[in-house]
Design a protein around this motif. Structure first.
Motif, PDB file in Angstrom:
ATOM      1  N   TRP A   1      -7.515   2.499  -2.681  1.00 46.41           N
ATOM      2  CA  TRP A   1      -8.592   1.448  -2.535  1.00 46.41           C
ATOM      3  C   TRP A   1      -8.130   0.091  -2.925  1.00 46.41           C
ATOM      4  CZ3 TRP A   1     -12.402   5.280  -5.730  1.00 46.41           C
ATOM      5  CH2 TRP A   1     -12.933   6.094  -4.735  1.00 46.41           C
ATOM      6  N   THR A   2      -6.741   0.133  -3.372  1.00 48.68           N
ATOM      7  CA  THR A   2      -6.324  -1.151  -3.857  1.00 48.68           C
ATOM      8  C   THR A   2      -5.492  -1.804  -2.644  1.00 48.68           C
ATOM      9  OG1 THR A   2      -4.249  -0.056  -4.722  1.00 48.68           O
ATOM     10  CG2 THR A   2      -6.326  -0.241  -6.192  1.00 48.68           C
ATOM     11  N   LYS A   3      -5.310  -1.329  -1.538  1.00 49.76           N
ATOM     12  CA  LYS A   3      -4.481  -1.745  -0.534  1.00 49.76           C
ATOM     13  C   LYS A   3      -4.989  -3.229  -0.095  1.00 49.76           C
ATOM     14  CE  LYS A   3      -2.582   2.676   1.057  1.00 49.76           C
ATOM     15  NZ  LYS A   3      -2.564   3.592   2.210  1.00 49.76           N
ATOM     16  N   PRO A   4      -4.067  -4.137   0.239  1.00 49.43           N
ATOM     17  CA  PRO A   4      -4.741  -5.507   0.863  1.00 49.43           C
ATOM     18  C   PRO A   4      -5.784  -5.094   1.819  1.00 49.43           C
ATOM     19  CG  PRO A   4      -2.481  -5.754   0.507  1.00 49.43           C
ATOM     20  CD  PRO A   4      -2.724  -4.042   0.550  1.00 49.43           C
ATOM     21  N   GLY A   5      -6.984  -5.828   1.726  1.00 47.75           N
ATOM     22  CA  GLY A   5      -8.268  -5.655   2.491  1.00 47.75           C
ATOM     23  C   GLY A   5      -8.942  -4.383   2.261  1.00 47.75           C
ATOM     24  N   SER A   6      -8.753  -3.733   1.308  1.00 43.68           N
ATOM     25  CA  SER A   6      -9.339  -2.469   1.117  1.00 43.68           C
ATOM     26  C   SER A   6     -10.789  -2.689   0.128  1.00 43.68           C
ATOM     27  CB  SER A   6      -8.571  -1.274   0.491  1.00 43.68           C
ATOM     28  OG  SER A   6      -9.233  -0.101   0.542  1.00 43.68           O
ATOM     29  N   LEU A   7     -11.014  -1.783  -0.529  1.00 40.41           N
ATOM     30  CA  LEU A   7     -12.534  -1.974  -1.163  1.00 40.41           C
ATOM     31  C   LEU A   7     -12.230  -3.007  -2.402  1.00 40.41           C
ATOM     32  CD1 LEU A   7     -13.838   1.685  -1.121  1.00 40.41           C
ATOM     33  CD2 LEU A   7     -14.837  -0.396  -0.121  1.00 40.41           C
ATOM     34  N   LEU A   8     -11.182  -2.703  -3.149  1.00 37.41           N
ATOM     35  CA  LEU A   8     -11.045  -3.691  -4.170  1.00 37.41           C
ATOM     36  C   LEU A   8     -11.218  -5.349  -3.792  1.00 37.41           C
ATOM     37  CD1 LEU A   8     -10.535  -3.924  -7.360  1.00 37.41           C
ATOM     38  CD2 LEU A   8      -8.146  -3.803  -6.716  1.00 37.41           C
ATOM     39  N   ASP A   9     -10.580  -5.557  -2.532  1.00 40.96           N
ATOM     40  CA  ASP A   9     -10.619  -6.925  -2.473  1.00 40.96           C
ATOM     41  C   ASP A   9     -12.001  -7.429  -2.138  1.00 40.96           C
ATOM     42  OD1 ASP A   9      -7.941  -7.379  -2.521  1.00 40.96           O
ATOM     43  OD2 ASP A   9      -7.497  -7.328  -0.248  1.00 40.96           O
ATOM     44  N   LEU A  10     -12.764  -6.476  -1.511  1.00 39.55           N
ATOM     45  CA  LEU A  10     -14.155  -6.754  -1.113  1.00 39.55           C
ATOM     46  C   LEU A  10     -15.033  -6.832  -2.320  1.00 39.55           C
ATOM     47  CD1 LEU A  10     -14.891  -4.374   1.991  1.00 39.55           C
ATOM     48  CD2 LEU A  10     -14.030  -6.964   2.125  1.00 39.55           C
ATOM     49  N   PHE A  11     -14.590  -5.991  -3.150  1.00 39.24           N
ATOM     50  CA  PHE A  11     -15.414  -5.987  -4.451  1.00 39.24           C
ATOM     51  C   PHE A  11     -15.249  -7.304  -5.300  1.00 39.24           C
ATOM     52  CE2 PHE A  11     -15.289  -4.777  -9.077  1.00 39.24           C
ATOM     53  CZ  PHE A  11     -16.669  -4.323  -9.139  1.00 39.24           C
ATOM     54  N   PHE A  12     -13.870  -7.751  -5.397  1.00 40.07           N
ATOM     55  CA  PHE A  12     -13.825  -9.040  -5.943  1.00 40.07           C
ATOM     56  C   PHE A  12     -14.524 -10.235  -5.339  1.00 40.07           C
ATOM     57  CE2 PHE A  12      -9.839  -7.574  -8.134  1.00 40.07           C
ATOM     58  CZ  PHE A  12     -10.454  -7.523  -9.465  1.00 40.07           C
ATOM     59  N   GLU A  13     -14.297 -10.281  -3.926  1.00 38.38           N
ATOM     60  CA  GLU A  13     -14.922 -11.228  -3.187  1.00 38.38           C
ATOM     61  C   GLU A  13     -16.447 -11.305  -3.268  1.00 38.38           C
ATOM     62  OE1 GLU A  13     -15.593 -12.685   1.535  1.00 38.38           O
ATOM     63  OE2 GLU A  13     -14.059 -11.185   1.134  1.00 38.38           O
ATOM     64  N   SER A  14     -17.067 -10.198  -3.399  1.00 37.48           N
ATOM     65  CA  SER A  14     -18.619 -10.241  -3.915  1.00 37.48           C
ATOM     66  C   SER A  14     -18.848 -11.058  -4.794  1.00 37.48           C
ATOM     67  CB  SER A  14     -19.090  -8.905  -3.815  1.00 37.48           C
ATOM     68  OG  SER A  14     -18.828  -8.098  -5.219  1.00 37.48           O
ATOM     69  N   PHE A  15     -18.044 -10.813  -6.038  1.00 32.54           N
ATOM     70  CA  PHE A  15     -18.367 -11.580  -7.281  1.00 32.54           C
ATOM     71  C   PHE A  15     -18.189 -12.918  -7.098  1.00 32.54           C
ATOM     72  CE2 PHE A  15     -17.664  -7.325  -9.312  1.00 32.54           C
ATOM     73  CZ  PHE A  15     -18.741  -7.588 -10.547  1.00 32.54           C
ATOM     74  N   ARG A  16     -17.078 -13.367  -6.361  1.00 32.16           N
ATOM     75  CA  ARG A  16     -16.815 -14.655  -6.182  1.00 32.16           C
ATOM     76  C   ARG A  16     -17.608 -15.575  -5.325  1.00 32.16           C
ATOM     77  NH1 ARG A  16     -11.221 -12.325  -5.806  1.00 32.16           N
ATOM     78  NH2 ARG A  16     -11.438 -12.436  -3.617  1.00 32.16           N
ATOM     79  N   THR A  17     -18.275 -14.815  -4.330  1.00 33.12           N
ATOM     80  CA  THR A  17     -19.489 -15.524  -3.624  1.00 33.12           C
ATOM     81  C   THR A  17     -20.654 -15.317  -4.255  1.00 33.12           C
ATOM     82  OG1 THR A  17     -19.359 -13.611  -2.075  1.00 33.12           O
ATOM     83  CG2 THR A  17     -17.635 -15.302  -1.452  1.00 33.12           C
ATOM     84  N   GLY A  18     -21.010 -14.614  -5.112  1.00 31.00           N
ATOM     85  CA  GLY A  18     -22.357 -14.296  -5.968  1.00 31.00           C
ATOM     86  C   GLY A  18     -22.756 -15.698  -6.442  1.00 31.00           C
ATOM     87  N   GLU A  19     -23.920 -15.424  -6.926  1.00 31.18           N
ATOM     88  CA  GLU A  19     -25.021 -16.756  -7.378  1.00 31.18           C
ATOM     89  C   GLU A  19     -25.224 -16.198  -8.807  1.00 31.18           C
ATOM     90  OE1 GLU A  19     -27.523 -18.058  -3.428  1.00 31.18           O
ATOM     91  OE2 GLU A  19     -28.255 -16.683  -5.028  1.00 31.18           O
ATOM     92  N   GLY A  20     -25.483 -17.346  -9.532  1.00 27.96           N
ATOM     93  CA  GLY A  20     -26.102 -17.163 -10.785  1.00 27.96           C
ATOM     94  C   GLY A  20     -25.071 -16.677 -11.760  1.00 27.96           C
ATOM     95  N   GLY A  21     -23.515 -17.132 -11.567  1.00 29.43           N
ATOM     96  CA  GLY A  21     -22.549 -17.155 -12.691  1.00 29.43           C
ATOM     97  C   GLY A  21     -22.094 -15.477 -12.557  1.00 29.43           C
ATOM     98  N   VAL A  22     -22.282 -14.889 -11.643  1.00 29.45           N
ATOM     99  CA  VAL A  22     -21.957 -13.362 -11.545  1.00 29.45           C
ATOM    100  C   VAL A  22     -20.425 -13.308 -11.790  1.00 29.45           C
ATOM    101  CG1 VAL A  22     -21.897 -13.071  -9.117  1.00 29.45           C
ATOM    102  CG2 VAL A  22     -22.444 -11.277 -10.449  1.00 29.45           C
ATOM    103  N   ALA A  23     -19.918 -14.307 -11.030  1.00 23.86           N
ATOM    104  CA  ALA A  23     -18.095 -14.269 -11.187  1.00 23.86           C
ATOM    105  C   ALA A  23     -17.766 -14.124 -12.526  1.00 23.86           C
ATOM    106  CB  ALA A  23     -17.703 -15.526 -10.401  1.00 23.86           C
ATOM    107  N   LYS A  24     -18.514 -14.648 -13.413  1.00 26.47           N
ATOM    108  CA  LYS A  24     -18.185 -14.533 -15.260  1.00 26.47           C
ATOM    109  C   LYS A  24     -17.882 -13.352 -15.631  1.00 26.47           C
ATOM    110  CE  LYS A  24     -19.547 -19.417 -16.110  1.00 26.47           C
ATOM    111  NZ  LYS A  24     -20.422 -20.285 -16.890  1.00 26.47           N
ATOM    112  N   LEU A  25     -18.644 -12.519 -15.013  1.00 27.13           N
ATOM    113  CA  LEU A  25     -18.830 -11.166 -15.365  1.00 27.13           C
ATOM    114  C   LEU A  25     -17.587 -10.202 -15.241  1.00 27.13           C
ATOM    115  CD1 LEU A  25     -22.504 -10.014 -14.189  1.00 27.13           C
ATOM    116  CD2 LEU A  25     -21.469 -10.604 -16.527  1.00 27.13           C
TER     117      LEU A  25
END
Length: 378
Positions: free
Chosen positions: A123-147
């Motif tokens: 799940w940690t390979k480039p383009g795998s789930l961990l990358d998508l997981f982080f991207e969701s935080f970075r594109t989220g709203e309301g300061g979710v990235a700070k979590l």
């Protein structure tokens, strides 16, 4: 010499000679006796040192003055005696969980809450789930990235741990001794899958026993907004729902352990003990099914409060929320296989990026919808 010879001749003998030299003899004998006494005293009192001998053998002053001088000296001997008598400190016993407490302390909020996810190398390979997981935080709203500052990534193998350290500050390597190779994907309900799920459950028990609250999230959960706003302060456990029937406190809701908040308290520690025992009571079941089987008896016996999270906000593929204005998280549940999850979650993030880039009025109009159907999402 004449005087001495006269006395000897006059028959004074030894007695008279002793009388004439008694001051010298007395001084010599007195000094010798004092030295013997001191040495005897030292042998009987091993805590004494050369400082004591110096005080006692000084040839000026009375015995009381010598004693007073001894008391006024730095109490080196007392400290040395105390140190000698004190037992050596016990060697530090290494924690079976290594640096876990250090990692938790760094990541925790002021009220000792951490967010946790668990990954392996697949799940940690480039383009795998961990990358998508982080991207969701970075594109989220309301300061979710700070979590992300409070996220602990629990890794199951050395390769995952190494990759985690490259991308995140709070990584923990959970060493296991059950012989399972956790580097590859584990198929749902396989023996290795069950070992992994129950090992995860046991690790969560450790977290609450250490006094930390946690929000566990599977790595295939996309975070768009802060979900803590929908967790009740009165809940001991808040868990996502595969099927939500409308009442958050109804035990008729079907739980999903992939998104789970647990407050550290005696009730939840007791709950986890029974949960672990359920592995053997209901042999062959995974931890989510056992939760569902014991939830009634646990609310009755220990009075634990369980909140089931509304799928409008804490959603998943099983019961999909289609309102992008309300959704906080989206879980790729009811979906088997890493490839299927990746395909559908990439589409989810494409839609979400378009949504966040749109004008507010367009967002409110509800014009954005998920790409349906996908492999799993429907």
């Amino acid at each position: 010499m004449h005087l001495l010879g006269g006395k000897m001749k006059g028959g004074g003998g030894i007695g008279e000679m002793g009388s004439s030299i008694s001051p010298l003899v007395s001084f010599t004998l007195g000094a010798a006796m004092a030295t013997v006494c001191v040495l005897f005293f030292m042998s009987a009192s091993p805590g004494r040192s050369l400082v004591d001998i110096a005080a006692w053998s000084h040839n000026n002053g009375t015995a009381a003055q010598h004693h007073q001088r001894h008391l006024s000296l730095p109490n080196v001997t007392a400290a040395a005696a105390k140190a000698a008598a004190a037992p050596a400190p016990a060697p530090a016993v290494p924690s079976p969980y290594g640096d876990l407490e250090e990692v938790l302390k760094r990541a925790a909020t002021a009220d000792r809450t951490v967010i946790m996810t668990q990954i392996n190398a697949a799940w940690t390979k480039p383009g795998s789930l961990l990358d998508l997981f982080f991207e969701s935080f970075r594109t989220g709203e309301g300061g979710v990235a700070k979590l992300l500052d409070h996220l602990v990534i629990v890794t199951m193998d050395p390769a995952a741990y190494e990759q985690c350290q490259v991308v995140h500050p709070h990584c923990y390597f959970l060493r296991t001794s059950n012989g399972v190779d956790y580097r590859s994907e584990k198929m749902f309900m396989s023996k290795d899958y069950l070992e992994m799920m129950w090992g995860r459950n046991k690790f969560q028990q450790t977290i609450v026993e250490l006094g930390y609250n946690f929000l566990f999230t599977d790595v295939d959960v996309m975070w768009f907004r802060d979900p803590f706003k929908h967790i009740s302060m009165g809940a001991d456990i808040a868990i996502s729902s595969d099927v939500f029937i409308g009442d958050p406190y109804s035990l008729g809701n079907f739980p999903n352990g992939g998104f789970l908040f647990v407050r550290s308290c005696p009730k939840t520690i007791e709950f986890y003990r029974h949960w672990q025992e359920g592995r053997y009571r209901f042999y062959g079941k995974h931890e989510q099914d056992v939760f569902n089987l014991i939830k009634h008896e646990m609310t009755d016996s220990i009075g634990i409060s369980i909140q089931f999270l509304d799928t409008t906000y804490i959603s998943g593929f099983c019961q999909l929320s289609k309102d992008l204005n309300k959704i906080c998280t989206l879980h790729a549940n009811c979906c088997v296989g890493l490839g299927a999850k990746l395909h559908d979650l990439r589409n989810v993030l494409d839609v979400w990026r378009n949504y966040t880039g749109a004008p507010v009025q367009e967002k409110r109009a509800g014009r954005f919808q998920w790409k349906l159907p996908g492999i799993c999402i429907h």
